[in-house]
Scaffold this motif. Structure first.
Motif, PDB file in Angstrom:
ATOM      1  N   ILE A 139      44.828  61.527  58.547  1.00 48.14           N
ATOM      2  CA  ILE A 139      45.781  60.830  57.789  1.00 48.14           C
ATOM      3  C   ILE A 139      45.225  60.006  56.350  1.00 48.14           C
ATOM      4  O   ILE A 139      45.475  60.176  55.161  1.00 48.14           O
ATOM      5  CB  ILE A 139      47.136  59.300  58.517  1.00 48.14           C
ATOM      6  N   CYS A 143      45.768  61.271  52.472  1.00 45.42           N
ATOM      7  CA  CYS A 143      46.080  60.867  51.801  1.00 45.42           C
ATOM      8  C   CYS A 143      44.869  60.061  50.540  1.00 45.42           C
ATOM      9  O   CYS A 143      45.178  60.327  48.990  1.00 45.42           O
ATOM     10  CB  CYS A 143      45.674  58.881  51.535  1.00 45.42           C
ATOM     11  N   LEU A 183      51.182  53.005  59.318  1.00 47.98           N
ATOM     12  CA  LEU A 183      51.839  54.062  59.261  1.00 47.98           C
ATOM     13  C   LEU A 183      52.827  54.125  58.768  1.00 47.98           C
ATOM     14  O   LEU A 183      53.561  54.804  58.419  1.00 47.98           O
ATOM     15  CB  LEU A 183      51.801  55.209  61.093  1.00 47.98           C
ATOM     16  N   LEU A 186      52.718  54.664  55.212  1.00 47.26           N
ATOM     17  CA  LEU A 186      52.817  55.866  54.695  1.00 47.26           C
ATOM     18  C   LEU A 186      54.063  56.490  54.957  1.00 47.26           C
ATOM     19  O   LEU A 186      54.721  56.968  53.354  1.00 47.26           O
ATOM     20  CB  LEU A 186      51.731  56.238  55.945  1.00 47.26           C
TER      21      LEU A 186
END
Length: 201
Positions: A139, A143, A183, A186
């Motif tokens: 992740i 990103c 998370l 996100l």
């Protein structure tokens, strides 16, 4: 420029605070100099440091969000590959930051990092250890890779950097609560970008 992967996680945030003092004392403002100072810790604190810088007013420096995004993506990729030596291209290492803005940004990081050092503890550690930790690094990679493409979309680089920072804190301290916060951030960022895309479409 080297980084020993994940030494004692209980000390790494304190290492970053100490490194901030060192960087503020030196005259050199290149990314290479800052990475060299962080090399005493590990790859993950480099992710944390770079992502936190983008949350500060330094994100307004033209092109810095893109450079930092590439840096985050490359560090994350090398972590996933299990490399012990960090490699970065010269055009990133040569980049210099404005001294005054750098000092302001670093001064703003010390307090939050000390707070993080005080509140983090081993909670839901399964979320910050293999195999789940590989998902968190992936992740971070995504990103970082997205930042150069979203730099012109207001706030997205800072929001993505905040996600990377939260995940990095989780990975350093083995505190799964910060992974959950990352998370959640996100999901919020993806929803915001999707909404902006629909409005512009």
């Amino acid at each position: 420029m080297t980084g020993n992967q994940d030494k004692d996680p209980d000390n790494q945030i304190a290492d970053i605070v100490e490194t901030i003092h060192e960087i503020r004392d030196q005259k050199e403002t290149s990314i290479e100099a800052m990475i060299d100072h962080l090399g005493v810790a590990s790859f993950t604190p480099i992710l944390l440091f770079v992502s936190l810088v983008i949350v500060t007013p330094l994100s307004g420096v033209p092109g810095l969000s893109s450079i930092s995004g590439m840096l985050i993506a490359m560090v994350s990729a090398q972590l996933l590959m299990g490399r012990e030596r960090l490699w970065l291209p010269a055009f990133i290492l040569r980049r210099h930051l404005p001294r005054r803005k750098l000092d302001t940004a670093l001064s703003r990081l010390e307090g939050p990092l000390k707070w993080v050092q005080d509140v983090t503890t081993r909670r839901l550690a399964v979320l910050a250890t293999p195999p789940f930790s590989y998902l968190l690094y992936t992740i971070c990679l995504l990103c970082g890779a997205a930042m150069p493409f979203l730099e012109l979309v207001p706030m997205t680089s800072s929001l993505l950097a905040a996600v990377v920072a939260l995940l990095s804190i989780s990975l350093i301290s083995k505190d799964g609560v910060f992974a959950l916060l990352g998370l959640t951030g996100l999901a919020t960022t993806v929803a915001m970008v999707a909404t902006i895309g629909q409005l512009l479409g």
